[in-house]
Design a protein around this motif. Sequence first.
Motif, short mmCIF file in Angstrom:
data_model
loop_
_atom_site.label_atom_id
_atom_site.label_comp_id
_atom_site.label_asym_id
_atom_site.label_seq_id
_atom_site.Cartn_x
_atom_site.Cartn_y
_atom_site.Cartn_z
N GLY A 178 7.08 -6.14 5.26
CA GLY A 178 5.92 -6.64 6.10
C GLY A 178 4.54 -7.05 5.45
N THR A 179 4.35 -6.02 4.62
CA THR A 179 3.02 -6.08 4.13
C THR A 179 3.01 -7.24 3.19
OG1 THR A 179 2.47 -3.83 4.34
CG2 THR A 179 1.45 -4.88 2.28
N ILE A 180 4.17 -7.62 2.42
CA ILE A 180 4.07 -8.70 1.51
C ILE A 180 4.19 -10.24 2.49
CG2 ILE A 180 5.79 -9.90 -0.07
CD1 ILE A 180 6.89 -7.19 -1.02
N ALA A 181 5.19 -10.15 3.26
CA ALA A 181 5.34 -11.51 3.78
C ALA A 181 5.62 -11.59 5.25
CB ALA A 181 6.61 -12.11 3.27
N ALA A 182 5.05 -10.64 6.02
CA ALA A 182 5.33 -10.83 7.47
C ALA A 182 4.60 -12.03 8.05
CB ALA A 182 4.50 -9.85 8.38
N ALA A 183 5.13 -12.75 8.97
CA ALA A 183 4.70 -14.12 9.25
C ALA A 183 4.87 -14.24 10.93
CB ALA A 183 6.00 -15.29 8.53
N VAL A 192 0.49 -10.55 3.30
CA VAL A 192 -0.22 -11.26 2.21
C VAL A 192 0.23 -12.52 1.62
CG1 VAL A 192 -1.03 -10.79 -0.20
CG2 VAL A 192 -0.81 -8.84 1.15
N ALA A 193 1.41 -12.72 1.62
CA ALA A 193 1.74 -14.10 1.46
C ALA A 193 2.99 -14.63 2.55
CB ALA A 193 2.79 -14.17 0.26
N PRO A 194 2.43 -15.03 3.76
CA PRO A 194 3.25 -15.15 4.80
C PRO A 194 4.49 -16.24 4.62
CG PRO A 194 1.18 -16.05 5.26
CD PRO A 194 1.27 -15.05 3.92
N SER A 195 4.32 -16.81 3.70
CA SER A 195 5.29 -18.01 3.28
C SER A 195 6.29 -17.62 2.13
CB SER A 195 4.97 -19.47 3.28
OG SER A 195 4.37 -19.74 4.38
N ALA A 196 6.17 -16.40 1.75
CA ALA A 196 7.15 -16.10 0.63
C ALA A 196 8.58 -15.58 1.32
CB ALA A 196 6.47 -14.95 -0.07
N LEU A 197 9.47 -15.57 0.37
CA LEU A 197 10.79 -15.22 0.81
C LEU A 197 11.17 -13.73 0.40
CD1 LEU A 197 12.69 -18.59 0.23
CD2 LEU A 197 11.93 -17.43 2.31
#
Length: 386
Positions: A178-183, A192-197
């Motif tokens: 969630g911290t990395i890529a929740a969107a 932080v990066a909502p479009s990362a996989l």
Amino acid sequence: MDTATFLQLLHEEIGLTKQSGKKHIIHFQSTKDYFACRAELRRMKSSLTHLSQVRDLSIIHGFSCTLRPDTRLKETIGAHVIEEDTKVSVHQVVGKKIGIRRGNSFVGPQMIPWGVEQIGAPEVWNKSVGRSVRIGVIDTGIDYNHQDLRNSIARGVNLLNRSMMPYDDNGHGTHIAGTIAAASSSTGILGVAPSALIHPVKAFDYNGSAYVSDIIAGIDWCVQNDLDVINMSFGMKTYSRSLEHAVMNAYYKGKVIVASSGNDGKRKTVDYPARFPQVVSVGATTRLGKIAPFSNRGKQIDIYAPGERIYSSWLHGKYNELSGTSMATAHVSGVIALMLSMKPNLGPLQIKGILRRCASSLSKRESTRWRPGQLNARRALGALKT
């Protein structure tokens, strides 16, 4: 000793292993020996059933299996090194299921956790949101049904049970993801990066515990599937030759490896694998921009990031507030995704250099020598233009 004789002996040793058995990692004297033994292993598995318990760790040219502590294999010529397979734990301090906390900001109905805000990620979303960057999260798995993660999850693997999906039965992996890529598309959170996989790699059980061989298998999977970043929010105190070998091989394949420094409050040392020079080593800061009391620190830290009372996704569609260098590591992996989306050809050493150089100072004192600072997304992405 020829490979067939060695595997026959290995089969017998595994058969003799009872409750006193411990997991071990077997290294070979040469790459040639490993490939010869692997080919023979595949041929002999059908007739020697105990060999089905042997796990191939191709990234280190070795095997792992359960053996007796006094195994006779240590006396053979065929195996170069037999190393005990040690336990590893996720880096987490405290946690409780909670509602939305004050101190986090909002963009319309979506919430931006304070750590994501503090590192300046929202300021650079007009330049990069981490699109198409692939991050392997070696952890406890992920909650596939969480509303904020559905659009961020890509194919993963369950190393504890290959026939099952990497569902999270602990919560730690879901929180990191969630911290990395929740969107969130509505009322949830943004990472932080909502479009990362996120590629969930389940190597840890419901207690947040794994063996080094599970970690190595996870790193191997990330390399085999050509992921860009490997997030490792866990650590151990003891050195492992096998783990170092796996980290080095992933690094030389161009993978950016990010690991948490540990939560013991030590001033001059960090846990493995963060201690390896090929890894981006991460310490934790508080909301006030100070080094967190629980965080390990010192010269071996490359970068600090928010790690105190971090609000993120949790099991069953809920949210949780956790503290630890694990949480800090997730922020760093997210910023690396933002960087790689802008400039895909950046290498691991370049990325580490930019993160270190562009960090915000944590000390008010003037100093001529470099000290690790706090993660700064705006400066890091700004450096890519030059």
